[in-house]
Design a protein around this motif. Structure first.
Motif, PDB file in Angstrom:
ATOM      1  N   ASP A 109       0.905  -1.286   0.020  1.00 44.34           N
ATOM      2  CA  ASP A 109       0.158  -0.035   0.019  1.00 44.34           C
ATOM      3  C   ASP A 109       0.768   1.108  -0.071  1.00 44.34           C
ATOM      4  OD1 ASP A 109      -2.540  -1.043  -0.193  1.00 44.34           O
ATOM      5  OD2 ASP A 109      -2.528  -1.482   1.985  1.00 44.34           O
ATOM      6  N   HIS A 110       1.971   1.196   0.874  1.00 44.71           N
ATOM      7  CA  HIS A 110       2.819   2.405   1.042  1.00 44.71           C
ATOM      8  C   HIS A 110       3.476   2.694  -0.296  1.00 44.71           C
ATOM      9  CE1 HIS A 110       5.557   5.203   2.821  1.00 44.71           C
ATOM     10  NE2 HIS A 110       6.553   4.705   2.094  1.00 44.71           N
ATOM     11  N   ASN A 111       4.042   1.670  -0.793  1.00 46.95           N
ATOM     12  CA  ASN A 111       5.072   1.965  -2.082  1.00 46.95           C
ATOM     13  C   ASN A 111       4.225   2.267  -3.461  1.00 46.95           C
ATOM     14  OD1 ASN A 111       8.031   1.052  -1.361  1.00 46.95           O
ATOM     15  ND2 ASN A 111       6.718  -0.187  -0.516  1.00 46.95           N
ATOM     16  N   MET A 112       2.750   1.770  -3.219  1.00 49.95           N
ATOM     17  CA  MET A 112       1.896   2.009  -4.368  1.00 49.95           C
ATOM     18  C   MET A 112       1.456   3.343  -4.343  1.00 49.95           C
ATOM     19  SD  MET A 112      -1.653   2.726  -4.953  1.00 49.95           S
ATOM     20  CE  MET A 112      -2.304   2.590  -3.747  1.00 49.95           C
ATOM     21  N   ALA A 113       1.151   3.947  -3.282  1.00 49.58           N
ATOM     22  CA  ALA A 113       0.785   5.499  -2.965  1.00 49.58           C
ATOM     23  C   ALA A 113       2.265   6.430  -3.415  1.00 49.58           C
ATOM     24  CB  ALA A 113       0.324   5.766  -1.446  1.00 49.58           C
ATOM     25  N   GLU A 114       3.318   6.107  -3.046  1.00 53.01           N
ATOM     26  CA  GLU A 114       4.196   6.795  -3.404  1.00 53.01           C
ATOM     27  C   GLU A 114       4.462   6.775  -4.977  1.00 53.01           C
ATOM     28  OE1 GLU A 114       8.832   7.384  -1.954  1.00 53.01           O
ATOM     29  OE2 GLU A 114       7.705   5.825  -1.092  1.00 53.01           O
ATOM     30  N   MET A 115       4.506   5.654  -5.440  1.00 54.71           N
ATOM     31  CA  MET A 115       4.670   5.811  -6.954  1.00 54.71           C
ATOM     32  C   MET A 115       3.465   6.504  -7.612  1.00 54.71           C
ATOM     33  SD  MET A 115       6.793   4.745  -8.885  1.00 54.71           S
ATOM     34  CE  MET A 115       7.945   3.580  -8.713  1.00 54.71           C
ATOM     35  N   ASP A 116       2.439   6.191  -7.139  1.00 55.85           N
ATOM     36  CA  ASP A 116       1.292   6.915  -7.643  1.00 55.85           C
ATOM     37  C   ASP A 116       1.443   8.343  -7.772  1.00 55.85           C
ATOM     38  OD1 ASP A 116      -1.464   7.068  -8.891  1.00 55.85           O
ATOM     39  OD2 ASP A 116      -2.131   7.871  -7.077  1.00 55.85           O
ATOM     40  N   ALA A 117       1.962   8.932  -6.545  1.00 54.32           N
ATOM     41  CA  ALA A 117       2.480  10.296  -6.649  1.00 54.32           C
ATOM     42  C   ALA A 117       3.293  10.643  -7.560  1.00 54.32           C
ATOM     43  CB  ALA A 117       2.815  10.884  -5.029  1.00 54.32           C
ATOM     44  N   TYR A 118       4.428   9.718  -7.852  1.00 59.24           N
ATOM     45  CA  TYR A 118       5.086  10.241  -8.620  1.00 59.24           C
ATOM     46  C   TYR A 118       4.690  10.244 -10.219  1.00 59.24           C
ATOM     47  CZ  TYR A 118       9.428  10.034  -5.868  1.00 59.24           C
ATOM     48  OH  TYR A 118      10.269  10.379  -4.734  1.00 59.24           O
ATOM     49  N   CYS A 119       3.735   9.387 -10.401  1.00 56.84           N
ATOM     50  CA  CYS A 119       3.107   9.215 -11.770  1.00 56.84           C
ATOM     51  C   CYS A 119       2.284  10.534 -11.864  1.00 56.84           C
ATOM     52  CB  CYS A 119       2.198   7.979 -11.605  1.00 56.84           C
ATOM     53  SG  CYS A 119       1.271   7.755 -13.260  1.00 56.84           S
ATOM     54  N   SER A 120       1.563  10.803 -10.903  1.00 56.70           N
ATOM     55  CA  SER A 120       0.783  12.237 -10.964  1.00 56.70           C
ATOM     56  C   SER A 120       1.701  13.410 -11.347  1.00 56.70           C
ATOM     57  CB  SER A 120      -0.076  12.461  -9.638  1.00 56.70           C
ATOM     58  OG  SER A 120      -0.958  11.505  -9.344  1.00 56.70           O
TER      59      SER A 120
END
Length: 685
Positions: A109-120
């Motif tokens: 969950d944590h790594n998905m959220a962080e990578m999603d922020a980079y994607c945004s």
């Protein structure tokens, strides 16, 4: 690492992550987060495929917009640099995920959220590249600002008011501090409307800031609310927190100790100065009169060494000591040093609306020691209560008074340098133009740090950075322009009410209302184009305003983006007021637009700009214009630092080095080759 290699490496690592996640998906205890992360990695790959040719296109041509081959720097280079920085961060995170996603302790969950922020962030940077491509295609060769009246810049404003803020790319050593600033801003904004003093709000904010530290999503939501809904008074109050006695006392502990640090009140009397062209004739200089008539000007005198004249009865009659400096602390000689041949006159930054010399005295004290010269910093009146030309009149009058009374300041003024940052850089140039137009002595040189030289709403690639800069969003920039141009001037105040530090808090409270309105509104519209706001004209005490209001109703016929792409949009309604007034094109407001006849009389101009500053293109275009006129000019572009880096000079090695560059340029002004005797302009004793 070449950008092509970076993109190739990222595509490969994304494929590795996708393969690893697909292999472990059936055994994953959090299949939903795994699926979302798979989707994010595929989105990153798609963004990279689209961004790479854009970056390749910019790198092929951005050198045409530099001042010269030895001075690489312009808004197009900066956009490429920021995208490259974002890609590097994504690459490092993707490598970590590829190596650890199958481990028992991997936090999906944590790594998905962080990578999603980079994607945004990458999605939004992709949008900026598309907008910059429009500028590149529509502007003339080597021209960084749009020359089109209205249309192109207005389309960009419409995009600014709807695209979601996401990413910053400042120096790693400054990121913790800038994050602290954002958290402080958010906490301060939450308590701003409560019935507290400025210091009380700051104290209350300290106790409520914890939740914003541990919850980035909550911090982002509140940051959006502040930047969209609060007014100018909020921003001025927040910026002026450094003026409070508590914070200034804390910074004073770490600052250089000087023997002289006094506030002077220059009386409003006419001055007689010799003509620069023929000293046998004189010209009368009147005190500032704009908006409310003649009034005194407050200045701060800083000197590391006590010099002749600084302890005279004549100067003491004008002075008010601040802090313990006049008591001559231990380690200093009580002997009076001779007059210095040099004098530094400083105009502080603050968007023409905030701060005083008190916010800038830390680096000024350091400069006084390093250069061994007295420094006179001008506390000019602030907009919107004191719009153009009051600040310019006060700075010019203080400059003339310093020439006339240099012997009281500890100098013979054989060499005089003007220095300023941001709005102060603008005033250095315009004061020099005013000196030339009045026939009095111009300074021997100008050192301008990240100056604002074009106070119009014209679009440029560096101004796209207002989308990713939490310290200088577009609406804040527009509010400053609007205030200085006088379009938000509600009433006229006596000079004595504006010039005292005691009244600063009151002045601050008034300014915060309009300022945060635009900033808050802008950042919120960075989230949803469906929200609409109607255009309206406002009326001031001086008549109808010419500001334009942009609403976020529909993309209209904007064709900046390809059919298969749309940036992330703001969830919040915004109504950004676009300043529009003939005053903005006055050469004494926007010196970049000054005719050659005015710029030809300028002394050598040394500009120190930042690659990550929205005003970078102001500096580049002014340097180009002066260079094309064969005027002496230098431009230094420092990397990875935000607008206002001089005020942060003690926080990192990079800001200290940038401050040292300014000192080096000032020293060059003081040490430049002497003019022949018949061309020399002596100080006025």
């Amino acid at each position: 690492m070449d950008h092509k290699d970076v993109f190739a490496a990222l595509q490969m690592v994304c494929s590795d992550v996708i393969s690893a996640l697909n292999g472990s998906r059936n055994n994953s205890s959090n299949a939903d987060a795994t699926d979302r992360l798979l989707g994010v990695m595929r989105q990153i790959q798609e963004h990279c495929r689209a961004v790479e040719p854009l970056i390749t296109g910019f790198t092929a041509v951005y050198h045409h917009f530099d001042l010269d081959a030895q001075t690489p720097g312009n808004g197009y280079r900066t956009l490429v640099k920021v995208v490259h920085s974002c890609i590097i961060h994504i690459l490092q995170k993707a490598r970590y995920i590829a190596s650890n996603c199958t481990g028992a302790f991997f936090r999906m969950d944590h790594n998905m959220a962080e990578m999603d922020a980079y994607c945004s962030a990458l999605c939004q940077l992709r949008a900026l590249l598309y907008l910059a491509q429009v500028l590149l295609n529509d502007n003339a060769h080597g021209q960084l600002y749009s020359q089109e009246e209205g249309g192109l810049s207005e389309r960009f404003v419409r995009e600014y008011t709807s695209i979601l803020y996401c990413f910053t790319g400042f120096s790693p050593s400054l990121r913790p501090f800038l994050q602290t600033v954002v958290i402080s801003m958010v906490s301060f904004g939450e308590n701003y409307k409560k019935q507290q003093t400025g210091l009380g709000i700051a104290a209350l904010s300290f106790f409520t800031s914890g939740k914003y530290v541990v919850d980035p999503e909550l911090r982002g939501t509140e940051f959006e609310r502040i930047t969209q809904n609060l007014d100018m008074q909020f921003w001025k109050t927040f910026w002026n927190l450094t003026e409070t006695e508590l914070l200034s006392s804390l910074t004073r502990i770490a600052s250089t100790v000087v023997q002289v640090n006094v506030i002077l009140t220059i009386p409003a009397v006419s001055l007689s100065l010799p003509l620069a062209s023929d000293p046998s004739f004189s010209v009368s200089m009147n005190p500032p009169v704009a908006h409310w008539g003649p009034g005194p000007v407050k200045v701060r005198l800083i000197s590391h060494t006590l010099r002749q004249g600084q302890d005279s009865a004549e100067l003491l009659a004008l002075s008010r000591p601040e802090g313990p400096q006049l008591s001559l602390p231990g380690g200093f000689s009580r002997q009076t040093a001779p007059l210095s041949p040099c004098l530094l006159v400083h105009f502080h930054g603050g968007g023409f609306v905030a701060q005083t010399s008190k916010s800038h005295e830390n680096y000024l004290k350091s400069w006084s020691k390093d250069l061994n010269v007295p420094i006179l910093s001008v506390d000019y009146s602030l907009a919107p209560e004191a719009p153009f030309p009051r600040a310019l009149e006060e700075c010019f009058y203080a400059y003339c008074w310093a020439l006339k009374n240099c012997h009281l300041l500890g100098s013979t003024a054989e060499r005089v340098c003007l220095v300023g940052d941001s709005a102060g850089g603008n005033l250095c140039i315009t004061v020099s133009m005013r000196a030339m137009s009045h026939g009095v002595r111009v300074p021997d040189g100008i050192v301008a740090a990240y100056p604002a030289t074009l106070l119009t709403t014209d679009a440029s690639p560096s101004r796209l950075l207002t989308l990713i800069d939490p310290l200088l969003p577009l609406s804040v920039l527009y509010k400053c322009i609007d205030a200085y141009a006088g379009m938000s001037c509600q009433s006229v105040q006596p000079a004595q009410q504006l010039d005292t530090l005691a009244a600063l808090g009151q002045d601050t409270v008034k300014l915060l209302t309009n300022f945060a309105q635009g900033a808050t509104n802008w950042f919120q519209t960075l989230l949803d184009p469906k929200a609409a706001s109607s255009s309206s004209s406002t009326t001031s005490s001086n008549g109808p305003s010419t500001s334009k209001s942009h609403s976020v109703e529909k993309p209209q016929e904007v064709k900046e983006y390809p059919d298969n792409f749309e940036p992330l949009r703001s969830r919040c309604l915004v109504d950004i007021q676009t300043p529009c007034s003939p005053i903005m094109k006055n050469p004494f407001v926007s010196p970049l637009l000054a005719p050659d006849s005015l710029l030809k009389g300028l002394p050598p101009v040394h500009i120190v700009a930042s690659a990550l500053d929205a005003l970078l293109d102001d500096s580049v275009m002014l340097a180009k214009k002066l260079r094309n006129m064969n005027q002496p000019v230098t431009l230094t572009v420092v990397e990875d630092l935000p607008h206002g880096f001089l005020s942060l000079f003690q926080l990192s090695k990079e800001t200290q080095e940038a401050s040292d560059i300014c000192v080096k340029r000032i020293r060059e002004v003081f040490q430049q080759e002497e003019l022949p005797a018949d061309q020399r302009q002596p100080g006025l004793n």
